[in-house]
Design a protein around this motif. Sequence first.
Motif, mmCIF file in Angstrom:
data_model
loop_
_atom_site.group_PDB
_atom_site.id
_atom_site.type_symbol
_atom_site.label_atom_id
_atom_site.label_comp_id
_atom_site.label_asym_id
_atom_site.label_seq_id
_atom_site.Cartn_x
_atom_site.Cartn_y
_atom_site.Cartn_z
ATOM 1 N N ARG A 137 -5.674 13.921 0.597
ATOM 2 C CA ARG A 137 -6.133 13.158 1.765
ATOM 3 C C ARG A 137 -5.151 12.045 2.115
ATOM 4 O O ARG A 137 -4.924 11.750 3.292
ATOM 5 N N GLU B 97 -3.201 11.642 5.662
ATOM 6 C CA GLU B 97 -3.264 10.429 6.472
ATOM 7 C C GLU B 97 -1.880 9.887 6.796
ATOM 8 O O GLU B 97 -1.620 9.498 7.923
ATOM 9 N N ARG C 41 -6.530 5.958 7.174
ATOM 10 C CA ARG C 41 -7.615 5.615 8.092
ATOM 11 C C ARG C 41 -8.921 6.357 7.831
ATOM 12 O O ARG C 41 -9.990 5.816 8.033
ATOM 13 N N ARG C 42 -8.805 7.618 7.382
ATOM 14 C CA ARG C 42 -10.046 8.374 7.158
ATOM 15 C C ARG C 42 -10.434 8.364 5.675
ATOM 16 O O ARG C 42 -11.018 9.314 5.174
ATOM 17 N N MET C 43 -10.035 7.301 4.997
ATOM 18 C CA MET C 43 -10.450 7.114 3.603
ATOM 19 C C MET C 43 -11.053 5.716 3.487
ATOM 20 O O MET C 43 -10.646 4.808 4.217
ATOM 21 N N THR C 44 -12.013 5.573 2.578
ATOM 22 C CA THR C 44 -12.637 4.251 2.445
ATOM 23 C C THR C 44 -11.651 3.288 1.786
ATOM 24 O O THR C 44 -10.632 3.719 1.237
ATOM 25 N N GLU D 70 -11.166 4.165 -1.782
ATOM 26 C CA GLU D 70 -10.313 5.362 -1.940
ATOM 27 C C GLU D 70 -8.852 5.018 -1.691
ATOM 28 O O GLU D 70 -7.965 5.488 -2.405
ATOM 29 N N HIS E 296 -17.239 -6.781 0.644
ATOM 30 C CA HIS E 296 -18.193 -6.108 1.531
ATOM 31 C C HIS E 296 -17.555 -4.942 2.289
ATOM 32 O O HIS E 296 -18.252 -4.142 2.894
ATOM 33 N N LEU E 297 -16.225 -4.860 2.272
ATOM 34 C CA LEU E 297 -15.571 -3.769 3.020
ATOM 35 C C LEU E 297 -15.314 -2.538 2.141
ATOM 36 O O LEU E 297 -14.758 -1.542 2.617
ATOM 37 N N ALA E 298 -15.733 -2.585 0.896
ATOM 38 C CA ALA E 298 -15.371 -1.539 -0.075
ATOM 39 C C ALA E 298 -15.614 -0.118 0.430
ATOM 40 O O ALA E 298 -14.777 0.769 0.235
ATOM 41 N N ASN E 299 -16.735 0.101 1.077
ATOM 42 C CA ASN E 299 -17.070 1.469 1.493
ATOM 43 C C ASN E 299 -16.776 1.741 2.967
ATOM 44 O O ASN E 299 -17.180 2.773 3.497
ATOM 45 N N GLU E 300 -16.090 0.800 3.610
ATOM 46 C CA GLU E 300 -15.716 1.015 5.017
ATOM 47 C C GLU E 300 -14.493 1.931 5.080
ATOM 48 O O GLU E 300 -13.642 1.897 4.193
ATOM 49 N N TYR E 301 -14.411 2.695 6.150
ATOM 50 C CA TYR E 301 -13.216 3.521 6.335
ATOM 51 C C TYR E 301 -12.069 2.656 6.862
ATOM 52 O O TYR E 301 -12.304 1.665 7.572
ATOM 53 N N ARG F 283 -10.093 3.160 9.226
ATOM 54 C CA ARG F 283 -10.050 3.088 10.695
ATOM 55 C C ARG F 283 -11.021 2.033 11.239
ATOM 56 O O ARG F 283 -10.898 1.609 12.381
#
Lengths: 368, 241
Positions: free
Chosen positions: A189, A193, B90-93, B96, B129-134, B136
């Motif tokens: 992934r 990206e 961008r498409r990973m948290t 990740e 708090h942003l840990a699980n945000e993607y 993007r």
Amino acid sequence: MKRIPLQGKYIQGILLFLLLVFAFAFPRIMADKPYWLYVALQSFFWAMMAASWALLAGYAGQFSFAHVAFMGIAAYTSGIAGERLGWSPVSGIILGTVMAGFVGFLVGYLCLRLRSTYLALFTIAFSEIVRLIINAEHQLTGGPMGLYMEPLLETTSYVPTYYIMLAALIVTLLSMYAIANSRFGLFFRAIREDEEAAAAMGVHVVRYKIAAFVITAMIAGTAGALDHHIIGFIAPNELMIPRMSLIIAMAVIGGTESLISASIGAILIHFLMEWLQAIPVSEAMMAKLQANAATVQQFGLTLGDGVIQTNAWRMAFFGLMLMLTLRFWRNGLIQPLLEKIGRQGIAEETVAKRKLPQEENENTEVQP
Amino acid sequence: MKLEIKNVSKSFGGMQALNGVSITIDKPEIVGLIGPNGAGKTTLTNVIDGVHNPTRGEVWLNDERIDTFPPYQIARRGLGRTFQVTRAFRRMTVLENMMVPAMAINPTVSKKEVLEKSWDILRFLTVEHLANEYGRGLSGGQQKLLELARLLMLDPDFVILDEPFAGVHPKLQETIYGYIDKVRQEGKAIILISHDMDSIFTLSERLIVLNFGEIIADGHPDQVKEDPAVIEAYLGADEEE
């Protein structure tokens, strides 16, 4: 820190378990409809193809058209090993899988510096070359007449082969799931990206790009060799680009960034396509249609025994479905649904973390 | 620790981007790298981290020649960088994103260990708090922080920060200052590329000025500031403005 449990993951698990129970019970439910059992076992082939393509394109970002070629190479290898060397189907499938992996390695290596459109064009050319060679080498491959493949089982019942294909689907999905959730999947992934940023983070881009081709080529190879030993025959037209487009469309409609979504998408579309061949209609409706038979025929439809045969229209419907998915649901139809369920609880968890320091401060203030 | 850039030149077709650049960094320090647009700062960064091979000259890291190595090998040997335009996955948290370098440099590290380290870093950067945000879904400034978080996971001896303050909210700038301070305290060397002169002069212990692909000054910021060649080529333009 207290973590809120991610209930979404449990709901996902329960849904998948129910799906599995249904899949295992399907031969009993369809005991008197062997045709649909055959459709189901064929749908598992498409599911393996779509899911492995999703791993290659959706996870690793390698938009390849070579999947049908890998499938065909494995099937032909197995068929020829059986015909010329007397190998059993099981040995042939193993040999075919290894051969597909080897060719996957070569294609992956040659495509290292190719991206997006160039990769797609390269792999289209590769697939067509493989198909044309198979077509031309008729002494070895049977040419356009196709190649006989020894049946996997000497039985007329679809039930054992259904379970074999179901087992193959489950095993390949679990293997791919394990890969996708390992460091392999993480690096796939990251490469998808941004290759340059991934390399700057220490990822061996060349190794993982080639690995993506080898792994997915082997899965496509297994699916192809196994399925064609069940069908008992393979012909070069199965390696045509429209078949590859079908696999891509199935994965796209299901969702290319989720293996299970791509495979569910493939199964549903395969069933839908079969069902759309002949849509059952009520007697009253049939009477009306027969009264306007000429018009119906003009539209390219055919009236059968209690059914409308849609002929080419089912492909038009399918194309429309693909176009709408690409336009409005870029992540597919199944994947966002599963993702929504899976991410339930994460929002609460995130909010909780945001609030926590504040709450801790408040607690500190009230303490003497 | 030692990074040696020996007489490096790089040309693209007929365009000479770097010409005989030599720099040695052999102690923990913050080295500011400045120069007008097109001076060759990013090209130099790309040559150091293996994106480009130099046309002439050599790059050595801890007594090993690295200019023929691919970027991933250089990263594994202890050189990390951020990019001028942020390149978050961008498409990973966020988690990740952070797992990638940690797992790439250490094939045996467990996911649990990596996650624990990630949470510590996110807490340090105050973006837990942003840990699980993607990726993007992050703002430009948050993406800059994410790149720093990835660097902390990579934990290199040499860090190249390419425009870390560009387009960043003052509050986030404070966090980036905190990051630089932490990395410096840990005994690492930082090459800081920025057009933000206040930050450069506040943070740098040594300042290198590039112009038309050549080094025109290298020394203490106070000395460099007074260098006539620098004033003419770079700072002078600002003063006139």
